[in-house]
Motif scaffolding. Structure first.
Motif, PDB file in Angstrom:
ATOM      1  N   THR A  13       0.578  -1.280   0.019  1.00 46.12           N
ATOM      2  CA  THR A  13       0.402  -0.185   0.299  1.00 46.12           C
ATOM      3  C   THR A  13       0.819   1.265  -0.326  1.00 46.12           C
ATOM      4  O   THR A  13       0.388   2.657  -0.388  1.00 46.12           O
ATOM      5  CB  THR A  13      -1.021  -0.189   1.122  1.00 46.12           C
ATOM      6  OG1 THR A  13      -0.287  -0.220   2.686  1.00 46.12           O
ATOM      7  CG2 THR A  13      -2.275  -0.938   1.187  1.00 46.12           C
ATOM      8  N   TYR A  14       2.412   0.945   0.925  1.00 43.62           N
ATOM      9  CA  TYR A  14       2.674   2.669   0.778  1.00 43.62           C
ATOM     10  C   TYR A  14       3.613   2.846  -0.188  1.00 43.62           C
ATOM     11  O   TYR A  14       3.496   4.108  -1.032  1.00 43.62           O
ATOM     12  CB  TYR A  14       4.049   2.300   2.193  1.00 43.62           C
ATOM     13  CG  TYR A  14       4.241   3.401   2.375  1.00 43.62           C
ATOM     14  CD1 TYR A  14       3.468   4.182   2.803  1.00 43.62           C
ATOM     15  CD2 TYR A  14       5.705   3.336   2.117  1.00 43.62           C
ATOM     16  CE1 TYR A  14       4.090   5.652   3.434  1.00 43.62           C
ATOM     17  CE2 TYR A  14       6.858   4.831   2.598  1.00 43.62           C
ATOM     18  CZ  TYR A  14       5.604   5.557   3.121  1.00 43.62           C
ATOM     19  OH  TYR A  14       6.073   7.023   3.996  1.00 43.62           O
ATOM     20  N   ALA A  15       3.848   2.178  -1.437  1.00 49.52           N
ATOM     21  CA  ALA A  15       4.114   2.063  -2.799  1.00 49.52           C
ATOM     22  C   ALA A  15       2.935   2.460  -3.459  1.00 49.52           C
ATOM     23  O   ALA A  15       3.423   3.584  -4.549  1.00 49.52           O
ATOM     24  CB  ALA A  15       5.077   1.125  -3.116  1.00 49.52           C
ATOM     25  N   TYR A  16       1.777   2.086  -3.411  1.00 45.72           N
ATOM     26  CA  TYR A  16       0.919   2.495  -4.412  1.00 45.72           C
ATOM     27  C   TYR A  16       0.934   3.889  -3.524  1.00 45.72           C
ATOM     28  O   TYR A  16       0.350   5.228  -4.769  1.00 45.72           O
ATOM     29  CB  TYR A  16      -0.519   2.417  -4.000  1.00 45.72           C
ATOM     30  CG  TYR A  16      -0.459   1.078  -5.005  1.00 45.72           C
ATOM     31  CD1 TYR A  16      -0.786   1.331  -5.457  1.00 45.72           C
ATOM     32  CD2 TYR A  16      -0.400  -0.461  -4.239  1.00 45.72           C
ATOM     33  CE1 TYR A  16      -1.527   0.175  -7.014  1.00 45.72           C
ATOM     34  CE2 TYR A  16      -1.072  -1.236  -4.690  1.00 45.72           C
ATOM     35  CZ  TYR A  16      -1.182  -1.669  -5.938  1.00 45.72           C
ATOM     36  OH  TYR A  16      -0.783  -2.306  -6.670  1.00 45.72           O
ATOM     37  N   THR A  17       0.490   4.385  -2.270  1.00 48.95           N
ATOM     38  CA  THR A  17       0.706   6.102  -1.970  1.00 48.95           C
ATOM     39  C   THR A  17       1.985   6.922  -1.677  1.00 48.95           C
ATOM     40  O   THR A  17       1.722   7.863  -2.774  1.00 48.95           O
ATOM     41  CB  THR A  17       0.578   5.867  -0.464  1.00 48.95           C
ATOM     42  OG1 THR A  17      -0.644   5.022  -0.147  1.00 48.95           O
ATOM     43  CG2 THR A  17       0.559   7.245   0.406  1.00 48.95           C
ATOM     44  N   LEU A  18       3.077   6.162  -2.480  1.00 46.62           N
ATOM     45  CA  LEU A  18       3.813   7.525  -2.750  1.00 46.62           C
ATOM     46  C   LEU A  18       4.119   7.755  -3.893  1.00 46.62           C
ATOM     47  O   LEU A  18       4.154   8.935  -4.743  1.00 46.62           O
ATOM     48  CB  LEU A  18       5.445   6.741  -2.169  1.00 46.62           C
ATOM     49  CG  LEU A  18       6.070   6.670  -0.982  1.00 46.62           C
ATOM     50  CD1 LEU A  18       7.089   5.146  -0.513  1.00 46.62           C
ATOM     51  CD2 LEU A  18       6.358   7.316  -0.293  1.00 46.62           C
ATOM     52  N   MET A  19       3.647   6.808  -5.009  1.00 46.36           N
ATOM     53  CA  MET A  19       3.626   7.634  -6.449  1.00 46.36           C
ATOM     54  C   MET A  19       2.968   7.851  -6.528  1.00 46.36           C
ATOM     55  O   MET A  19       2.161   8.577  -7.424  1.00 46.36           O
ATOM     56  CB  MET A  19       2.834   5.685  -7.104  1.00 46.36           C
ATOM     57  CG  MET A  19       3.498   6.265  -8.827  1.00 46.36           C
ATOM     58  SD  MET A  19       3.726   4.242  -9.766  1.00 46.36           S
ATOM     59  CE  MET A  19       2.048   3.169  -9.406  1.00 46.36           C
ATOM     60  N   PHE A  35      -4.383   6.523  -4.622  1.00 49.58           N
ATOM     61  CA  PHE A  35      -4.752   6.265  -3.534  1.00 49.58           C
ATOM     62  C   PHE A  35      -5.269   5.915  -2.965  1.00 49.58           C
ATOM     63  O   PHE A  35      -5.420   4.794  -2.430  1.00 49.58           O
ATOM     64  CB  PHE A  35      -5.034   8.078  -3.016  1.00 49.58           C
ATOM     65  CG  PHE A  35      -3.869   8.839  -3.263  1.00 49.58           C
ATOM     66  CD1 PHE A  35      -2.336   8.529  -2.544  1.00 49.58           C
ATOM     67  CD2 PHE A  35      -3.812  10.403  -3.533  1.00 49.58           C
ATOM     68  CE1 PHE A  35      -1.552   9.660  -2.188  1.00 49.58           C
ATOM     69  CE2 PHE A  35      -2.604  11.348  -3.654  1.00 49.58           C
ATOM     70  CZ  PHE A  35      -1.600  11.055  -3.288  1.00 49.58           C
ATOM     71  N   ARG A  36      -6.430   5.599  -3.969  1.00 51.70           N
ATOM     72  CA  ARG A  36      -7.840   4.818  -3.701  1.00 51.70           C
ATOM     73  C   ARG A  36      -8.004   2.909  -4.081  1.00 51.70           C
ATOM     74  O   ARG A  36      -7.884   2.374  -3.909  1.00 51.70           O
ATOM     75  CB  ARG A  36      -8.342   5.070  -5.241  1.00 51.70           C
ATOM     76  CG  ARG A  36      -9.116   6.175  -4.642  1.00 51.70           C
ATOM     77  CD  ARG A  36      -9.870   6.695  -5.605  1.00 51.70           C
ATOM     78  NE  ARG A  36     -10.870   7.658  -5.868  1.00 51.70           N
ATOM     79  CZ  ARG A  36     -11.278   8.627  -6.441  1.00 51.70           C
ATOM     80  NH1 ARG A  36     -10.965   8.529  -7.313  1.00 51.70           N
ATOM     81  NH2 ARG A  36     -12.229  10.092  -5.794  1.00 51.70           N
ATOM     82  N   ASN A  37      -6.383   2.781  -4.646  1.00 50.56           N
ATOM     83  CA  ASN A  37      -5.493   1.104  -4.627  1.00 50.56           C
ATOM     84  C   ASN A  37      -5.158   1.160  -3.269  1.00 50.56           C
ATOM     85  O   ASN A  37      -5.183  -0.211  -3.147  1.00 50.56           O
ATOM     86  CB  ASN A  37      -4.711   1.180  -6.158  1.00 50.56           C
ATOM     87  CG  ASN A  37      -5.216   1.338  -7.651  1.00 50.56           C
ATOM     88  OD1 ASN A  37      -6.037   0.410  -7.419  1.00 50.56           O
ATOM     89  ND2 ASN A  37      -4.913   1.512  -8.456  1.00 50.56           N
ATOM     90  N   ASP A  62      -5.692  -1.762   2.100  1.00 44.48           N
ATOM     91  CA  ASP A  62      -5.814  -1.384   3.414  1.00 44.48           C
ATOM     92  C   ASP A  62      -6.491   0.041   3.429  1.00 44.48           C
ATOM     93  O   ASP A  62      -6.142   0.892   3.216  1.00 44.48           O
ATOM     94  CB  ASP A  62      -4.779  -1.024   3.955  1.00 44.48           C
ATOM     95  CG  ASP A  62      -4.675  -1.161   5.345  1.00 44.48           C
ATOM     96  OD1 ASP A  62      -5.648  -0.733   5.942  1.00 44.48           O
ATOM     97  OD2 ASP A  62      -3.742  -0.568   6.149  1.00 44.48           O
ATOM     98  N   GLU A  63      -8.123   0.031   3.941  1.00 45.95           N
ATOM     99  CA  GLU A  63      -9.291   1.400   4.443  1.00 45.95           C
ATOM    100  C   GLU A  63      -8.151   1.950   5.749  1.00 45.95           C
ATOM    101  O   GLU A  63      -8.696   3.084   5.440  1.00 45.95           O
ATOM    102  CB  GLU A  63      -9.938   0.366   4.259  1.00 45.95           C
ATOM    103  CG  GLU A  63     -10.756  -0.418   5.558  1.00 45.95           C
ATOM    104  CD  GLU A  63     -11.926  -0.382   5.480  1.00 45.95           C
ATOM    105  OE1 GLU A  63     -13.121  -0.418   6.481  1.00 45.95           O
ATOM    106  OE2 GLU A  63     -12.809  -0.517   4.131  1.00 45.95           O
ATOM    107  N   ARG A  64      -7.240   1.318   6.024  1.00 44.93           N
ATOM    108  CA  ARG A  64      -6.818   2.071   7.559  1.00 44.93           C
ATOM    109  C   ARG A  64      -5.693   2.598   7.024  1.00 44.93           C
ATOM    110  O   ARG A  64      -5.084   2.784   8.078  1.00 44.93           O
ATOM    111  CB  ARG A  64      -6.878   1.285   8.259  1.00 44.93           C
ATOM    112  CG  ARG A  64      -8.090   0.873   9.397  1.00 44.93           C
ATOM    113  CD  ARG A  64      -8.101  -0.036  10.657  1.00 44.93           C
ATOM    114  NE  ARG A  64      -7.723   0.837  11.548  1.00 44.93           N
ATOM    115  CZ  ARG A  64      -8.039   2.239  12.444  1.00 44.93           C
ATOM    116  NH1 ARG A  64      -9.470   2.297  11.940  1.00 44.93           N
ATOM    117  NH2 ARG A  64      -7.357   2.121  12.924  1.00 44.93           N
TER     118      ARG A  64
END
Length: 255
Positions: free
Chosen positions: A67-73, A90-92, A97-99
Motif C-alpha cells: 500500500t505504501y508504494a501506491y501512496t508514494l506513487m 491512493f484509491r488502489n 488497506d482502508e486504514r
C-alpha cells in the motif's frame, strides 16, 4: 520499515543520508519492496518524479499489496499535477488497506489543490480518525476549515496541531493568517516574528507580515518585508509580490 525511515529523511531533506541508505539497500537486497521504495524516495527528493514512479512501480511488482508504494506513487503524480492518476493510486492503496491514513490524506490533498474544500475536509478527517495524534493532519484540517470560512473551528485545529508539535511551522503560519483575517493583527505579527526566527528564508512569512503592516498603514515596514519576500520568492511568485510593492509606492510617495 526502511521505506518509512526513508520518507522521514525525505521530509528532512537529508540527501546524503537518503542516498547512502538507497545505495546500501541496493547492494544487499534488490528483491525487497522496501529497497525500491527507498530508491524512489531518493529520486523524488531530487524532483525526478518520473524516475521515482518507475521505482515505486517496481516495488508494487514485487508486492502487489504494498500500500505504501501506491501512496508514494500517488504523491509523485500529485507533484506532477497529474491529479487523476494520483487519485487512482491512493484509491488502489485503500482497496488494499482502508486504514492506510496516508492514502486518505493524499486524496484530501488532491481535492484541496483543486479547491474542492468540502471533499478535502472529509478525506483529511478520515485520515485523522485513524491517526489521531498527527500534527500535520490537524494542520490540514485547520487549513481546509479556514478555506470553508470556519475560522473558529480552524483555529481550534491549528492550536491542537501546535500543542502536539510546537515545531509545526505550517500550523503557526496558518494560525497567523487566520488571526490577520479576524482582525487580531498584533497576535498575528507576534506569531510571524517567531516564525522568522525559525525559518528566516521562507518568503511567505515575510509576505504576510508585509500585508499586515500595509493593513496597519505602517508602509515603511511593509515595504521592507515585501522586498525581503521578493528576494526569497520563487520566480513564479515574484510578479505578484512586485505588484504589491508597486501599490505600496503610492501611499509612500504621497506622504
Amino acid at each position: 520499515g526502511m521505506e518509512l525511515y526513508s520518507t522521514i529523511l525525505w521530509h528532512l531533506c537529508k540527501e546524503v543520508e537518503l542516498s547512502f541508505l538507497a545505495h546500501d539497500l541496493l547492494k544487499n537486497n534488490k528483491t525487497s519492496r522496501e529497497t525500491w521504495c527507498v530508491v524512489g524516495n531518493c529520486f523524488s527528493l531530487h524532483k525526478e518524479h518520473k524516475t521515482a514512479m518507475k521505482f515505486f512501480q517496481r516495488a508494487i511488482m514485487i508486492d502487489p499489496y504494498c500500500t505504501y508504494a501506491y501512496t508514494l506513487m500517488g504523491h509523485e503524480y500529485v507533484a506532477s499535477e497529474e491529479y487523476d492518476k494520483g487519485l487512482l493510486c491512493f484509491r488502489n492503496a485503500l482497496q488494499k488497506d482502508e486504514r492506510h491514513y496516508n492514502a486518505w490524506y493524499g486524496i484530501g490533498m488532491v481535492y484541496y489543490k483543486q479547491e474542492k474544500y468540502k471533499m478535502a475536509l472529509y478525506h483529511f478527517k478520515r485520515a485523522l480518525d485513524i491517526n489521531k495524534l498527527s500534527s500535520v493532519l490537524y494542520s490540514y484540517v485547520g487549513m481546509t476549515l479556514h478555506s470553508c470560512h470556519e475560522n473558529e473551528e480552524a483555529m481550534a485545529c491549528l492550536e491542537r496541531a501546535i500543542e502536539i508539535d510546537e515545531k509545526n511551522t505550517v500550523a503557526k503560519y496558518r494560525r497567523a493568517n487566520i488571526l490577520a483575517t479576524m482582525g487580531r493583527v498584533e497576535e498575528a505579527i507576534r506569531d510571524l516574528e517567531q516564525l522568522v526566527e525559525i525559518a528566516p528564508k521562507e518568503s511567505t512569512i515575510h509576505f504576510l507580515m508585509g500585508r499586515i503592516y500595509k493593513q496597519l498603514e505602517q508602509f515603511d515596514r511593509a515595504l521592507v518585508c515585501l522586498n525581503i519576500a521578493l528576494d526569497l520568492a520563487e520566480p513564479k511568485n515574484q510578479s505578484y509580490i512586485k505588484n504589491q510593492i508597486e501599490e505600496l509606492q503610492l501611499p509612500l510617495n504621497e506622504s
